[in-house]
Write an enzyme that holds these catalytic residues in place. Sequence first.
Site, PDB file in Angstrom:
ATOM      1  N   GLU A  42       0.829  -1.223   0.000  1.00 15.85           N
ATOM      2  CA  GLU A  42       0.000   0.000   0.000  1.00 15.85           C
ATOM      3  C   GLU A  42       0.858   1.265   0.000  1.00 15.85           C
ATOM      4  OE1 GLU A  42      -3.117  -1.245  -1.147  1.00 15.85           O
ATOM      5  OE2 GLU A  42      -2.800   0.875  -0.833  1.00 15.85           O
ATOM      6  N   GLY A  43       1.938   1.238  -0.737  1.00 13.64           N
ATOM      7  CA  GLY A  43       2.876   2.359  -0.737  1.00 13.64           C
ATOM      8  C   GLY A  43       3.837   2.132   0.410  1.00 13.64           C
TER       9      GLY A  43
END
Length: 580
Positions: A434-435
């Site tokens: 998620e990043g």
Amino acid sequence: MAQTAMLYHAPIHSLLSTMRAVGGMDDAALYPDLADGAAEAILEEAGRFASGRIAPLNMVGDRHAARITDGRVTTPPGWKETYRDWAEGGWNALAAPEAFGGQGLPILLNVACAEIWNASSIAFALCPLLTAGAIEALTAHGAEDLQARYLPKLVSGQWTGTMNLTEPQAGSDLSALRSRAERAGDGTYRITGQKIYITYGEHDCAENIVHLVLARLSDAPAGTRGISLFLVPKILPDGTHNDLRCHSIEHKLGIHGSPTCTMIFGDAGGAKGWLIGEENRGLACMFTMMNNARLMVGVQGAGIAERATQQALAFAKERRQGRASTAKEGMSPIIEHPDVRRMLLEMRAKTSAARSLCMATAAALDGQHRLPEEKRAAAARRASLLTPLAKSYSTDIALEVASLGVQIHGGMGFVEETGAAQHYRDARILPIYEGTNGIQAIDLVMRKLPLAEGETAQEELTRCKASAQKAATSGDAGLAASGAILAGAAEAAASCIKAFAGTNNADSTLAGATPFQRLFATVSAGANLIDIALATRGSAQEKMALSECRFFIGTETARAESLAAHILNDADVTLEAEFG
Ligand SMILES: Cc1cc2nc3c(=O)[nH]c(=O)nc-3n(C[C@H](O)[C@H](O)[C@H](O)COP(=O)(O)OP(=O)(O)OC[C@H]3O[C@@H](n4cnc5c(N)ncnc54)[C@H](O)[C@@H]3O)c2cc1C
């Protein structure tokens, strides 16, 4: 011992006090649906399901990982039935829009429940986490007919959702995406390409899987401005199988129960897909989904930290070694040794801090829809500012807390039998997906600090200083000392923000981005813990809240000034280091 590993009790009191003190849950105008004991009742029920059904599966999932045979993925024993009962219990629909069968309850409550699901098993809870992102993206950007066809079953949990971004050459940098989309001439598209690391890309818990896929039209501009978002279902509306398959699943360090799939689209000419939003505007749509998922990954961090803490506490009460200074004879439970107490308190304090950042973000997201019109834009900006803090801090400390959990178990922590090692292995993914947390830090310093010409970050620091002031006048000497540290830390954050705004050397800002992210998170969370300590005065939680607050500010927030000195003075050290 394995029995201890399976135990989990939802920390209802801590969740509620954070929802009150940090999330403003008692504001009846904002949260009428959480009043009169509604939140308590829902959390109790969630806690019962989680402890009884999901938590015991966590170790099962670790030992009997998801498997693939002839392209079909089988989840670990008990997964399918538990998911079915969980969805039938209405849990998937909690915060989903009422127009599509959801209950429309606040994100604040959903985050509290999500912490409970994730503490029970992050590998299990990942599936609904991604479905929630798909629901949000489709609600915000999908055409009406797509919404009508897909949302009711995604909301009920009968169907699940995925997020198909990553490709071998395109991880953090999505501009390198190569998956292709061709217009079919009938309003649909044909998708071809390979996606890797797709969570629950294939599984046996639902009848259909709704893939949200980023791909590029052949006439699209290069880079991120040429990416479009498509809905690509596993099973097409006519009941036939779409042209997509799971090629393999990964063998990985942790979250063994969660299938991480390599997906192939378009072996036979192209998977049928429907555009979401506009052509070439896919990344903006996907960000709706990613923001939700980023907060929820932060919540995964708080959840696993809570689980590891509960387990370490239970172990520390049982395991006897040495004699504590307070004991007269025999060996003492290790919880009586000051150094073990220190580790337990660090676990508690960091977990509460992470939870508070997630709840603050959730409340800001609620404010974006629930506050009077004129206050919504500021709430949206606050949610944007807090999202990278909640994601990065909660996932960084998840690993630190799980590591302390292993330490408290001694050698028993390093062997797999107790489950302490599983929490550590499972938590390791959280700062990556998620990043990565490095990408969150870039987002924070380059895009979030400049929001509203710096006003949003300033408002957060003003809030922190107000909490410091409340601590100073609280009449409690220990809390007043914490307030003084927090006030200094807020000044340190302000001096970094000023330096970032005043420099035209972006690399020097980027070199300090991650330490600044930690600094800002410990300032913001420090203020939250003061608010909680003050709000729980006179209650059974008062003593613990005060201990957590003073420990956290004394050991974490107190580092802000030295971190700021490093950020302000040492960028060249990082930028000019010779790695040979
Ligand atoms: C178990 C698991 C589940 C996943 N689930 C999904 C999913 O469901 N859907 C999906 O699409 N993807 C998924 N992913 C992919 C995940 O989101 C990526 O792994 C992640 O975004 C990082 O990309 P990467 O692995 O290519 O690392 P890279 O992008 O190669 O990064 C490597 C390192 O370089 C750093 N870095 C990269 N670029 C920069 C930069 N510009 N500045 C500073 N530092 C930089 C990173 O922070 C990192 O430390 C999953 C991955 C795993 C392992």
